[in-house]
Design a protein around this motif. Structure first.
Motif, PDB file in Angstrom:
ATOM      1  N   GLU A 111       0.842  -1.196   0.000  1.00 61.72           N
ATOM      2  CA  GLU A 111       0.000   0.000   0.000  1.00 61.72           C
ATOM      3  C   GLU A 111       0.874   1.241   0.000  1.00 61.72           C
ATOM      4  O   GLU A 111       1.829   1.339   0.781  1.00 61.72           O
ATOM      5  CB  GLU A 111      -0.933   0.011   1.209  1.00 61.72           C
ATOM      6  CG  GLU A 111      -1.910   1.171   1.198  1.00 61.72           C
ATOM      7  CD  GLU A 111      -2.988   1.064   2.259  1.00 61.72           C
ATOM      8  OE1 GLU A 111      -3.897   1.912   2.260  1.00 61.72           O
ATOM      9  OE2 GLU A 111      -2.931   0.110   3.073  1.00 61.72           O
ATOM     10  N   ILE A 112       0.555   2.196  -0.853  1.00 65.78           N
ATOM     11  CA  ILE A 112       1.311   3.449  -0.925  1.00 65.78           C
ATOM     12  C   ILE A 112       0.351   4.632  -0.783  1.00 65.78           C
ATOM     13  O   ILE A 112      -0.839   4.528  -1.074  1.00 65.78           O
ATOM     14  CB  ILE A 112       2.107   3.574  -2.236  1.00 65.78           C
ATOM     15  CG1 ILE A 112       1.148   3.605  -3.455  1.00 65.78           C
ATOM     16  CG2 ILE A 112       3.085   2.426  -2.391  1.00 65.78           C
ATOM     17  CD1 ILE A 112       1.852   3.911  -4.770  1.00 65.78           C
ATOM     18  N   GLY A 113       0.900   5.751  -0.309  1.00 64.26           N
ATOM     19  CA  GLY A 113       0.106   6.969  -0.174  1.00 64.26           C
ATOM     20  C   GLY A 113      -0.199   7.366   1.250  1.00 64.26           C
ATOM     21  O   GLY A 113      -0.777   8.422   1.502  1.00 64.26           O
ATOM     22  N   LYS A 114       0.182   6.521   2.211  1.00 62.15           N
ATOM     23  CA  LYS A 114      -0.084   6.854   3.611  1.00 62.15           C
ATOM     24  C   LYS A 114       0.765   8.047   4.045  1.00 62.15           C
ATOM     25  O   LYS A 114       1.877   8.243   3.568  1.00 62.15           O
ATOM     26  CB  LYS A 114       0.215   5.654   4.509  1.00 62.15           C
ATOM     27  CG  LYS A 114      -0.751   4.490   4.332  1.00 62.15           C
ATOM     28  CD  LYS A 114      -0.422   3.363   5.313  1.00 62.15           C
ATOM     29  CE  LYS A 114      -1.406   2.225   5.194  1.00 62.15           C
ATOM     30  NZ  LYS A 114      -1.118   1.122   6.149  1.00 62.15           N
ATOM     31  N   THR A 143       6.216  -4.587  -7.881  1.00 63.06           N
ATOM     32  CA  THR A 143       4.745  -4.517  -7.778  1.00 63.06           C
ATOM     33  C   THR A 143       4.272  -3.411  -8.717  1.00 63.06           C
ATOM     34  O   THR A 143       3.841  -2.353  -8.276  1.00 63.06           O
ATOM     35  CB  THR A 143       4.312  -4.211  -6.324  1.00 63.06           C
ATOM     36  OG1 THR A 143       5.045  -3.057  -5.850  1.00 63.06           O
ATOM     37  CG2 THR A 143       4.593  -5.390  -5.406  1.00 63.06           C
ATOM     38  N   LYS A 144       4.334  -3.663 -10.004  1.00 64.17           N
ATOM     39  CA  LYS A 144       4.133  -2.615 -11.011  1.00 64.17           C
ATOM     40  C   LYS A 144       2.678  -2.391 -11.407  1.00 64.17           C
ATOM     41  O   LYS A 144       2.379  -1.473 -12.174  1.00 64.17           O
ATOM     42  CB  LYS A 144       4.960  -2.932 -12.255  1.00 64.17           C
ATOM     43  CG  LYS A 144       4.612  -4.239 -12.919  1.00 64.17           C
ATOM     44  CD  LYS A 144       5.552  -4.509 -14.087  1.00 64.17           C
ATOM     45  CE  LYS A 144       5.258  -5.871 -14.728  1.00 64.17           C
ATOM     46  NZ  LYS A 144       6.201  -6.147 -15.835  1.00 64.17           N
ATOM     47  N   TYR A 145       1.754  -3.217 -10.927  1.00 66.06           N
ATOM     48  CA  TYR A 145       0.347  -3.077 -11.292  1.00 66.06           C
ATOM     49  C   TYR A 145      -0.447  -2.395 -10.170  1.00 66.06           C
ATOM     50  O   TYR A 145      -0.198  -2.648  -8.990  1.00 66.06           O
ATOM     51  CB  TYR A 145      -0.284  -4.436 -11.583  1.00 66.06           C
ATOM     52  CG  TYR A 145       0.232  -5.095 -12.831  1.00 66.06           C
ATOM     53  CD1 TYR A 145      -0.308  -4.796 -14.074  1.00 66.06           C
ATOM     54  CD2 TYR A 145       1.264  -6.025 -12.761  1.00 66.06           C
ATOM     55  CE1 TYR A 145       0.162  -5.409 -15.227  1.00 66.06           C
ATOM     56  CE2 TYR A 145       1.746  -6.643 -13.910  1.00 66.06           C
ATOM     57  CZ  TYR A 145       1.191  -6.330 -15.138  1.00 66.06           C
ATOM     58  OH  TYR A 145       1.665  -6.939 -16.270  1.00 66.06           O
ATOM     59  N   ILE A 146      -1.395  -1.539 -10.557  1.00 70.56           N
ATOM     60  CA  ILE A 146      -2.297  -0.924  -9.577  1.00 70.56           C
ATOM     61  C   ILE A 146      -3.473  -1.874  -9.380  1.00 70.56           C
ATOM     62  O   ILE A 146      -4.261  -2.113 -10.293  1.00 70.56           O
ATOM     63  CB  ILE A 146      -2.783   0.456 -10.044  1.00 70.56           C
ATOM     64  CG1 ILE A 146      -1.593   1.385 -10.281  1.00 70.56           C
ATOM     65  CG2 ILE A 146      -3.726   1.066  -9.002  1.00 70.56           C
ATOM     66  CD1 ILE A 146      -1.967   2.746 -10.846  1.00 70.56           C
ATOM     67  N   LYS A 147      -3.562  -2.418  -8.176  1.00 66.61           N
ATOM     68  CA  LYS A 147      -4.583  -3.419  -7.875  1.00 66.61           C
ATOM     69  C   LYS A 147      -5.863  -2.804  -7.324  1.00 66.61           C
ATOM     70  O   LYS A 147      -6.972  -3.237  -7.643  1.00 66.61           O
ATOM     71  CB  LYS A 147      -4.022  -4.409  -6.853  1.00 66.61           C
ATOM     72  CG  LYS A 147      -5.007  -5.453  -6.349  1.00 66.61           C
ATOM     73  CD  LYS A 147      -4.363  -6.322  -5.281  1.00 66.61           C
ATOM     74  CE  LYS A 147      -5.343  -7.358  -4.728  1.00 66.61           C
ATOM     75  NZ  LYS A 147      -4.710  -8.179  -3.665  1.00 66.61           N
ATOM     76  N   VAL A 286      -7.667  12.073   0.768  1.00 70.30           N
ATOM     77  CA  VAL A 286      -7.102  10.867   1.383  1.00 70.30           C
ATOM     78  C   VAL A 286      -7.328   9.700   0.423  1.00 70.30           C
ATOM     79  O   VAL A 286      -8.360   9.026   0.460  1.00 70.30           O
ATOM     80  CB  VAL A 286      -7.732  10.587   2.758  1.00 70.30           C
ATOM     81  CG1 VAL A 286      -7.085   9.354   3.402  1.00 70.30           C
ATOM     82  CG2 VAL A 286      -7.573  11.801   3.668  1.00 70.30           C
ATOM     83  N   ILE A 287      -6.351   9.494  -0.450  1.00 74.22           N
ATOM     84  CA  ILE A 287      -6.397   8.432  -1.449  1.00 74.22           C
ATOM     85  C   ILE A 287      -5.123   7.598  -1.337  1.00 74.22           C
ATOM     86  O   ILE A 287      -4.026   8.157  -1.285  1.00 74.22           O
ATOM     87  CB  ILE A 287      -6.500   9.012  -2.879  1.00 74.22           C
ATOM     88  CG1 ILE A 287      -7.757   9.870  -3.020  1.00 74.22           C
ATOM     89  CG2 ILE A 287      -6.488   7.897  -3.926  1.00 74.22           C
ATOM     90  CD1 ILE A 287      -7.863  10.573  -4.369  1.00 74.22           C
ATOM     91  N   ASN A 288      -5.277   6.293  -1.268  1.00 76.72           N
ATOM     92  CA  ASN A 288      -4.140   5.374  -1.261  1.00 76.72           C
ATOM     93  C   ASN A 288      -4.271   4.393  -2.406  1.00 76.72           C
ATOM     94  O   ASN A 288      -5.372   4.164  -2.929  1.00 76.72           O
ATOM     95  CB  ASN A 288      -4.059   4.604   0.063  1.00 76.72           C
ATOM     96  CG  ASN A 288      -3.679   5.487   1.236  1.00 76.72           C
ATOM     97  OD1 ASN A 288      -3.318   6.657   1.070  1.00 76.72           O
ATOM     98  ND2 ASN A 288      -3.772   4.955   2.425  1.00 76.72           N
ATOM     99  N   LEU A 289      -3.147   3.780  -2.777  1.00 74.27           N
ATOM    100  CA  LEU A 289      -3.138   2.770  -3.826  1.00 74.27           C
ATOM    101  C   LEU A 289      -2.556   1.466  -3.278  1.00 74.27           C
ATOM    102  O   LEU A 289      -1.637   1.492  -2.452  1.00 74.27           O
ATOM    103  CB  LEU A 289      -2.305   3.222  -5.024  1.00 74.27           C
ATOM    104  CG  LEU A 289      -2.792   4.434  -5.824  1.00 74.27           C
ATOM    105  CD1 LEU A 289      -1.798   4.777  -6.928  1.00 74.27           C
ATOM    106  CD2 LEU A 289      -4.179   4.192  -6.392  1.00 74.27           C
ATOM    107  N   ILE A 290      -3.091   0.352  -3.745  1.00 74.17           N
ATOM    108  CA  ILE A 290      -2.514  -0.946  -3.473  1.00 74.17           C
ATOM    109  C   ILE A 290      -1.866  -1.444  -4.759  1.00 74.17           C
ATOM    110  O   ILE A 290      -2.532  -1.537  -5.806  1.00 74.17           O
ATOM    111  CB  ILE A 290      -3.585  -1.978  -3.020  1.00 74.17           C
ATOM    112  CG1 ILE A 290      -4.337  -1.473  -1.794  1.00 74.17           C
ATOM    113  CG2 ILE A 290      -2.933  -3.332  -2.738  1.00 74.17           C
ATOM    114  CD1 ILE A 290      -3.513  -1.404  -0.535  1.00 74.17           C
ATOM    115  N   LEU A 291      -0.567  -1.721  -4.700  1.00 75.13           N
ATOM    116  CA  LEU A 291       0.155  -2.217  -5.867  1.00 75.13           C
ATOM    117  C   LEU A 291       0.382  -3.720  -5.723  1.00 75.13           C
ATOM    118  O   LEU A 291       0.471  -4.247  -4.607  1.00 75.13           O
ATOM    119  CB  LEU A 291       1.516  -1.517  -5.996  1.00 75.13           C
ATOM    120  CG  LEU A 291       1.509   0.020  -6.054  1.00 75.13           C
ATOM    121  CD1 LEU A 291       2.931   0.533  -6.269  1.00 75.13           C
ATOM    122  CD2 LEU A 291       0.577   0.525  -7.144  1.00 75.13           C
TER     123      LEU A 291
END
Length: 293
Positions: A111-114, A143-147, A286-291
């Motif tokens: 998870e990124i963006g925290k 982990t190159k894909y946005i899940k 407040v947006i996060n991404l899971i890669l």
């Protein structure tokens, strides 16, 4: 008699300065209505969204104003407000490059963006689109894909819907081309909570120049609530319209902020405030991404 004429003149002036434009947006080829089209009065923070049946209404101020219609899969169109009763959008033509298609395995995730600051506040972001920028790091090769994308939202109604956008970065550092070829419209759960949305089926790779993720509120009847508010001083009652959901924001230190309003992207930096030193404090969604891999 003079007072009556003055009153009538004021009414006419007010009407000419603010008129409600009603219309419908259609596909120029099929003639079918186009839902959830982004609609703006050019160079003003006045926006709306077409309904599921393509119909819309918007308040345009002043004479000679132009309106901007845009949505994924169709070419943007700018026309005079007086000509917007029936708007036809031309389907966009895509030139597909020959690429090697690879799919996500999904055995790893990160998870990124925290952020360190976890003091959030919810307020109406209006018709504009606010974005959060995610820079690229070499470690993302694994982990190159946005899940998945997660957004902290406050909704007081059931099944509100929003659009989520993914933008590449253009040569000037602005949000550029959209990374999806069709609108990503999702349903929001009621309450104040983190909503998670899967995007793994898009096989969306994290761009090496970074990615902007944007939240677009849809100004449609389905998302609207109404409440009568009476001013205790004047005893005047007005109808207050609210469109849900609200996005929660985090007050953080950043180099820049990009917001879409008036039909164009606007960039705010520290230099805009006459101070070229250091970063600035902004309200960031407040947006996060899971890669994943």
């Amino acid at each position: 008699m003079t007072e009556k004429r003055l009153f009538l003149a004021l009414v006419l002036v007010t009407f000419s300065l603010s008129a409600q434009i009603k219309g419908i947006v259609k596909d120029s080829l099929s003639g079918k209505p186009i839902p959830y089209v982004n609609i703006w009065v050019q160079n003003e923070n006045i926006g709306s969204t077409s309904e599921e049946n393509g119909s819309f209404f918007i308040n345009a101020t002043g004479n000679g104003k132009k309106m901007i219609f845009s949505t994924l899969g169709f070419e943007k169109k700018i026309i005079k407000a007086s000509e917007a009763s029936e708007v036809f959008l031309k389907p966009a033509a895509y030139s597909l490059d020959e690429v090697v298609i690879s799919k996500s395995i999904g055995t790893k995730s990160v998870e990124i963006g925290k952020t360190k600051n976890e003091i959030y506040q919810a307020f109406d972001n209006g018709p504009k689109i606010d974005t959060k920028f995610f820079p690229y790091f070499p470690s993302y090769k694994k982990t190159k894909y946005i899940k998945q994308v997660s957004i902290y939202l406050d909704s007081r109604i059931e099944d509100a819907i929003i659009k989520i956008h993914f933008y590449d970065v253009d040569s000037n550092g602005f949000p550029g081309e959209e990374l999806l070829d069709k609108d990503f419209v999702v349903t929001v759960k009621k309450g104040t909570r983190i909503n998670r949305f899967d995007v793994k089926d898009f096989n969306l790779k994290f761009p090496k120049n970074g990615v902007f993720v944007g939240f677009e509120k849809l100004m449609i009847e389905k998302n609207k609530t109404e409440k009568s508010i009476t001013d205790l001083n004047t005893n005047i009652t007005q109808l207050q319209k609210t469109y849900f959901p609200f996005v929660l924001y985090n007050y953080v230190e950043r180099d820049f902020l990009y917001t879409f309003s008036g039909g164009k992207w606007n960039r705010k930096t520290k230099q805009n405030d006459g101070d070229s030193s250091g970063k600035m404090m902004i309200n960031e969604p407040v947006i996060n991404l899971i890669l994943t891999n």
